[in-house]
Design a protein around this motif. Sequence first.
Motif, PDB file in Angstrom:
ATOM      1  N   GLU A 232      34.856  55.218  27.840  1.00 25.16           N
ATOM      2  CA  GLU A 232      35.018  54.050  28.696  1.00 25.16           C
ATOM      3  C   GLU A 232      35.648  54.403  30.037  1.00 25.16           C
ATOM      4  OE1 GLU A 232      34.115  50.606  29.866  1.00 25.16           O
ATOM      5  OE2 GLU A 232      33.654  51.150  27.806  1.00 25.16           O
TER       6      GLU A 232
ATOM      7  N   ALA B  85      45.408  45.713  29.150  1.00 24.91           N
ATOM      8  CA  ALA B  85      43.979  45.893  29.447  1.00 24.91           C
ATOM      9  C   ALA B  85      43.718  47.328  29.896  1.00 24.91           C
ATOM     10  CB  ALA B  85      43.537  44.915  30.527  1.00 24.91           C
TER      11      ALA B  85
ATOM     12  N   LYS C 151      35.643  44.616  32.569  1.00 23.59           N
ATOM     13  CA  LYS C 151      36.616  45.119  31.601  1.00 23.59           C
ATOM     14  C   LYS C 151      36.160  46.436  30.978  1.00 23.59           C
ATOM     15  CE  LYS C 151      38.128  41.965  28.724  1.00 23.59           C
ATOM     16  NZ  LYS C 151      38.049  40.817  27.774  1.00 23.59           N
ATOM     17  N   LYS C 152      34.919  46.823  31.238  1.00 16.80           N
ATOM     18  CA  LYS C 152      34.387  48.090  30.765  1.00 16.80           C
ATOM     19  C   LYS C 152      33.702  48.799  31.931  1.00 16.80           C
ATOM     20  CE  LYS C 152      33.512  47.072  25.887  1.00 16.80           C
ATOM     21  NZ  LYS C 152      32.492  47.096  24.800  1.00 16.80           N
TER      22      LYS C 152
ATOM     23  N   GLU D 289      34.787  34.686  29.674  1.00 17.44           N
ATOM     24  CA  GLU D 289      35.278  36.002  29.273  1.00 17.44           C
ATOM     25  C   GLU D 289      34.584  36.459  27.995  1.00 17.44           C
ATOM     26  OE1 GLU D 289      39.423  38.514  28.662  1.00 17.44           O
ATOM     27  OE2 GLU D 289      39.516  36.317  28.792  1.00 17.44           O
ATOM     28  N   ASP D 290      34.281  37.761  27.949  1.00 13.29           N
ATOM     29  CA  ASP D 290      33.869  38.413  26.714  1.00 13.29           C
ATOM     30  C   ASP D 290      34.467  39.814  26.739  1.00 13.29           C
ATOM     31  OD1 ASP D 290      32.192  40.007  28.322  1.00 13.29           O
ATOM     32  OD2 ASP D 290      30.446  38.745  27.957  1.00 13.29           O
ATOM     33  N   ASP D 291      33.985  40.701  25.882  1.00 10.50           N
ATOM     34  CA  ASP D 291      34.621  42.015  25.794  1.00 10.50           C
ATOM     35  C   ASP D 291      34.266  42.942  26.950  1.00 10.50           C
ATOM     36  OD1 ASP D 291      31.986  42.415  25.115  1.00 10.50           O
ATOM     37  OD2 ASP D 291      32.395  43.623  23.331  1.00 10.50           O
ATOM     38  N   ALA D 292      33.305  42.554  27.807  1.00  8.26           N
ATOM     39  CA  ALA D 292      32.854  43.418  28.890  1.00  8.26           C
ATOM     40  C   ALA D 292      33.292  42.956  30.274  1.00  8.26           C
ATOM     41  CB  ALA D 292      31.333  43.538  28.866  1.00  8.26           C
TER      42      ALA D 292
ATOM     43  N   ARG E 106      47.741  40.992  32.280  1.00  9.90           N
ATOM     44  CA  ARG E 106      47.155  41.656  31.116  1.00  9.90           C
ATOM     45  C   ARG E 106      47.536  43.136  31.118  1.00  9.90           C
ATOM     46  NH1 ARG E 106      41.583  39.075  29.744  1.00  9.90           N
ATOM     47  NH2 ARG E 106      41.936  36.906  30.322  1.00  9.90           N
TER      48      ARG E 106
END
Length: 322
Positions: free
Chosen positions: A17, A130, A151-152, A94-97, A127
């Motif tokens: 990542e 993060a 986020k990725k 928002e999601d994980d990406a 955050r």
Amino acid sequence: MSQSKAPEVRHVEIDAEMAGQRLDNFLARELKGVPKSHIYRLLRSGQVRINGKRAGQTYRLSAGDTIRIPPVRVSQSAVGRVVPHGKPLPVVYEDDALLVIDKPAGMAVHGGSGVSFGVIEQLRRQRPDARLLELAHRLDRETSGLLIVAKKRSALAALHDMMREGRVDKHYITMVAGRWMHPRQHLRDPLYKYQTADGERRVRVQADGKAAHSIVTLRRRWQTMSELGVELKTGRTHQIRVHLTHAGFPLLGDDKYGDFALNKTLAKTAGLQRMFLHAARLAFHHPLSGEPVAVEAELPAELLAFRRWVEQQEERDFGEAL
């Protein structure tokens, strides 16, 4: 000036990542508050090592790399400048990406150029756990509305490609001086970026500028003002502001390209203390899953209040709006 205790040598192993980013950018995030000039000195002197060897600032990190980060003293005042305080930024998706926030007007998207901190620094403070929070695009400081944060790293790279290729639909709402007559109009004036004598960044229409394309639609019209929707097909600096001003319809409240006398009057009589420009809608295919994503942000309260003032004034003086 008080100093924080110097940290110990750290060894950071790069995972998938974290891979792909430049070494200097990685160090700037790891060593918050340390000037980039000092980071470059650490690189030149060989104090930063990758897999036991020297590496240049443009080296792209690979999964499995081990980075030696030397002890660096950071002044408490420097830390304070980049760790902001304030209300939590509103997250609308928002999601994980990725996540999308509704940025308030008057807040820069990142620190620098005389700004101690911005959206990205505040979001990282909100955050602290993060692993990655990076801007996928930008908004002017004076503009409110939707802003995508990755986020990725895989999502960030894909979003940058999507932005560059025009695969993100970006829709804005603005109010301008003048009576706009076209239901829908394409503005394609090329835009040239330059600096003023005091170093301020500006843009003007110029034949040898970069290609730019804005699609303007009429939302509401009164005798002296118009509310417009603008879809950006390119993402040039100050594009909406310069395109509309060049067309003879300056944005209300715009302190760079607008009608300064009118702005002063509206600030006094109607309380308009900001530029009327809001990033209202984003639509795109998710950078990882490919699923469609569409998000919207309502006009902020101060712009809604100003619109009500315009409606009351112009309906009183001239009759109904369009």
